[in-house]
Design a protein around this motif. Structure first.
Motif, PDB file in Angstrom:
ATOM      1  N   ARG A  18       0.789  -1.176   0.082  1.00  0.00           N
ATOM      2  CA  ARG A  18       0.026  -0.011  -0.021  1.00  0.00           C
ATOM      3  C   ARG A  18       0.741   1.272  -0.096  1.00  0.00           C
ATOM      4  O   ARG A  18       0.547   2.328  -0.648  1.00  0.00           O
ATOM      5  CB  ARG A  18      -0.925   0.277   1.390  1.00  0.00           C
ATOM      6  N   LEU A  19       1.982   1.304   0.828  1.00  0.00           N
ATOM      7  CA  LEU A  19       2.716   2.429   0.651  1.00  0.00           C
ATOM      8  C   LEU A  19       3.445   2.622  -0.612  1.00  0.00           C
ATOM      9  O   LEU A  19       3.628   3.809  -1.063  1.00  0.00           O
ATOM     10  CB  LEU A  19       4.028   2.326   1.826  1.00  0.00           C
ATOM     11  N   VAL A  20       3.780   1.706  -1.183  1.00  0.00           N
ATOM     12  CA  VAL A  20       4.506   1.632  -2.410  1.00  0.00           C
ATOM     13  C   VAL A  20       3.597   2.177  -3.667  1.00  0.00           C
ATOM     14  O   VAL A  20       3.772   2.866  -4.369  1.00  0.00           O
ATOM     15  CB  VAL A  20       5.046   0.323  -2.909  1.00  0.00           C
ATOM     16  N   GLY A  21       2.060   1.627  -3.203  1.00  0.00           N
ATOM     17  CA  GLY A  21       1.288   1.966  -4.139  1.00  0.00           C
ATOM     18  C   GLY A  21       0.742   3.576  -4.115  1.00  0.00           C
ATOM     19  O   GLY A  21       0.625   4.093  -4.994  1.00  0.00           O
ATOM     20  N   GLU A  22       0.786   4.243  -2.900  1.00  0.00           N
ATOM     21  CA  GLU A  22       0.794   5.690  -2.627  1.00  0.00           C
ATOM     22  C   GLU A  22       1.917   6.374  -3.461  1.00  0.00           C
ATOM     23  O   GLU A  22       1.742   7.396  -4.115  1.00  0.00           O
ATOM     24  CB  GLU A  22       0.847   5.783  -1.102  1.00  0.00           C
ATOM     25  N   GLY A  23       3.060   5.657  -3.397  1.00  0.00           N
ATOM     26  CA  GLY A  23       4.246   6.499  -3.891  1.00  0.00           C
ATOM     27  C   GLY A  23       3.795   6.530  -5.752  1.00  0.00           C
ATOM     28  O   GLY A  23       4.259   7.338  -6.330  1.00  0.00           O
ATOM     29  N   GLU A  24       3.640   5.222  -6.082  1.00  0.00           N
ATOM     30  CA  GLU A  24       3.399   5.275  -7.664  1.00  0.00           C
ATOM     31  C   GLU A  24       2.078   6.007  -7.834  1.00  0.00           C
ATOM     32  O   GLU A  24       2.117   6.745  -9.190  1.00  0.00           O
ATOM     33  CB  GLU A  24       3.036   3.972  -7.960  1.00  0.00           C
ATOM     34  N   GLY A  25       1.151   6.190  -7.201  1.00  0.00           N
ATOM     35  CA  GLY A  25      -0.201   6.871  -7.610  1.00  0.00           C
ATOM     36  C   GLY A  25      -0.249   8.267  -7.049  1.00  0.00           C
ATOM     37  O   GLY A  25       0.073   9.327  -7.924  1.00  0.00           O
ATOM     38  N   GLN A  26      -0.496   8.533  -5.925  1.00  0.00           N
ATOM     39  CA  GLN A  26      -0.678   9.939  -5.217  1.00  0.00           C
ATOM     40  C   GLN A  26       0.484  10.637  -5.412  1.00  0.00           C
ATOM     41  O   GLN A  26       0.536  11.979  -5.809  1.00  0.00           O
ATOM     42  CB  GLN A  26      -1.251   9.606  -4.078  1.00  0.00           C
ATOM     43  N   SER A  31       3.477  15.678  -5.715  1.00  0.00           N
ATOM     44  CA  SER A  31       4.729  15.583  -5.288  1.00  0.00           C
ATOM     45  C   SER A  31       4.850  15.895  -3.714  1.00  0.00           C
ATOM     46  O   SER A  31       5.664  15.225  -3.006  1.00  0.00           O
ATOM     47  CB  SER A  31       6.125  15.865  -5.825  1.00  0.00           C
ATOM     48  N   GLU A  32       4.291  16.882  -3.237  1.00  0.00           N
ATOM     49  CA  GLU A  32       4.332  17.449  -2.020  1.00  0.00           C
ATOM     50  C   GLU A  32       3.560  16.166  -0.687  1.00  0.00           C
ATOM     51  O   GLU A  32       3.911  16.180   0.370  1.00  0.00           O
ATOM     52  CB  GLU A  32       3.440  18.437  -1.553  1.00  0.00           C
ATOM     53  N   SER A  33       2.866  15.167  -1.117  1.00  0.00           N
ATOM     54  CA  SER A  33       2.522  14.383  -0.527  1.00  0.00           C
ATOM     55  C   SER A  33       3.532  13.187  -0.239  1.00  0.00           C
ATOM     56  O   SER A  33       3.177  12.270   0.648  1.00  0.00           O
ATOM     57  CB  SER A  33       1.100  13.379  -0.909  1.00  0.00           C
ATOM     58  N   ALA A  34       4.549  13.136  -0.612  1.00  0.00           N
ATOM     59  CA  ALA A  34       5.700  12.250  -0.607  1.00  0.00           C
ATOM     60  C   ALA A  34       6.179  12.278   1.164  1.00  0.00           C
ATOM     61  O   ALA A  34       6.225  11.297   1.610  1.00  0.00           O
ATOM     62  CB  ALA A  34       6.752  12.499  -1.493  1.00  0.00           C
ATOM     63  N   ILE A  56      11.622  -2.878   1.778  1.00  0.00           N
ATOM     64  CA  ILE A  56      12.616  -2.885   0.595  1.00  0.00           C
ATOM     65  C   ILE A  56      12.475  -3.602  -0.538  1.00  0.00           C
ATOM     66  O   ILE A  56      12.625  -3.197  -1.824  1.00  0.00           O
ATOM     67  CB  ILE A  56      14.004  -2.966   1.093  1.00  0.00           C
ATOM     68  N   GLY A  57      11.847  -4.823  -0.327  1.00  0.00           N
ATOM     69  CA  GLY A  57      11.392  -5.557  -1.343  1.00  0.00           C
ATOM     70  C   GLY A  57      10.136  -5.175  -2.225  1.00  0.00           C
ATOM     71  O   GLY A  57      10.262  -5.460  -3.496  1.00  0.00           O
ATOM     72  N   SER A  58       9.363  -4.485  -1.214  1.00  0.00           N
ATOM     73  CA  SER A  58       8.297  -3.902  -2.140  1.00  0.00           C
ATOM     74  C   SER A  58       8.643  -2.835  -3.138  1.00  0.00           C
ATOM     75  O   SER A  58       8.198  -2.660  -4.478  1.00  0.00           O
ATOM     76  CB  SER A  58       7.178  -3.696  -1.259  1.00  0.00           C
ATOM     77  N   PHE A  59       9.545  -2.104  -2.646  1.00  0.00           N
ATOM     78  CA  PHE A  59      10.030  -0.897  -3.699  1.00  0.00           C
ATOM     79  C   PHE A  59      11.026  -1.322  -4.512  1.00  0.00           C
ATOM     80  O   PHE A  59      10.930  -0.926  -5.732  1.00  0.00           O
ATOM     81  CB  PHE A  59      11.183   0.127  -2.524  1.00  0.00           C
ATOM     82  N   ASN A  60      11.731  -2.506  -4.423  1.00  0.00           N
ATOM     83  CA  ASN A  60      12.484  -3.008  -5.314  1.00  0.00           C
ATOM     84  C   ASN A  60      11.686  -3.741  -6.368  1.00  0.00           C
ATOM     85  O   ASN A  60      12.143  -3.645  -7.765  1.00  0.00           O
ATOM     86  CB  ASN A  60      13.335  -3.980  -4.803  1.00  0.00           C
ATOM     87  N   LYS A  61      10.672  -4.242  -6.015  1.00  0.00           N
ATOM     88  CA  LYS A  61       9.679  -5.027  -6.944  1.00  0.00           C
ATOM     89  C   LYS A  61       9.093  -4.133  -8.045  1.00  0.00           C
ATOM     90  O   LYS A  61       8.905  -4.195  -9.102  1.00  0.00           O
ATOM     91  CB  LYS A  61       8.632  -5.613  -6.229  1.00  0.00           C
ATOM     92  N   SER A  62       8.598  -2.897  -7.251  1.00  0.00           N
ATOM     93  CA  SER A  62       8.379  -1.643  -8.208  1.00  0.00           C
ATOM     94  C   SER A  62       9.290  -1.057  -8.964  1.00  0.00           C
ATOM     95  O   SER A  62       8.950  -0.685 -10.195  1.00  0.00           O
ATOM     96  CB  SER A  62       7.535  -0.801  -7.311  1.00  0.00           C
ATOM     97  N   CYS A  63      10.383  -0.843  -8.497  1.00  0.00           N
ATOM     98  CA  CYS A  63      11.638  -0.224  -9.145  1.00  0.00           C
ATOM     99  C   CYS A  63      12.697  -0.569  -8.786  1.00  0.00           C
ATOM    100  O   CYS A  63      13.130  -0.424  -7.384  1.00  0.00           O
ATOM    101  CB  CYS A  63      11.341   1.362  -8.890  1.00  0.00           C
TER     102      CYS A  63
END
Length: 85
Positions: A18-26, A31-34, A56-63
């Motif tokens: 969910r956190l990674v999804g927020e990064g990809e979407g919102q 960008s201020e919501s980062a 870290i695994g979720s971030f790496n899976k995404s990017c």
């Protein structure tokens, strides 16, 4: 594994995704919501150290660039020699 351990692992994976999804979407749109998302991630990692590897695994899976890849000196020297020729 006990039911509680499995539930904890499932919860950590779900929160990380969910956190990674927020990064990809919102965050991509606003960008201020980062910063609030990063604050939540930092608070979770401080309270639950086991979630660090999952995040870290979720971030790496995404990017895949989120986890650095180190190249040995031999490869760098070989590449420099190729460029000189």
């Amino acid at each position: 594994k006990t039911y509680g351990e499995a539930a904890l692992e499932y919860s950590m994976i779900t929160i990380a995704e969910r956190l990674v999804g927020e990064g990809e979407g919102q965050v991509a749109v606003h960008s201020e919501s980062a910063f609030p998302v990063a604050a939540v991630a930092a608070a979770l990692m401080a309270s639950y150290p086991d979630i660090v590897d999952v995040l870290i695994g979720s971030f790496n899976k995404s990017c895949s660039q989120t986890v650095p890849t180190y190249v040995s000196c031999d490869v760098v020297l070989w590449w420099c020699q190729c460029l000189e020729q």
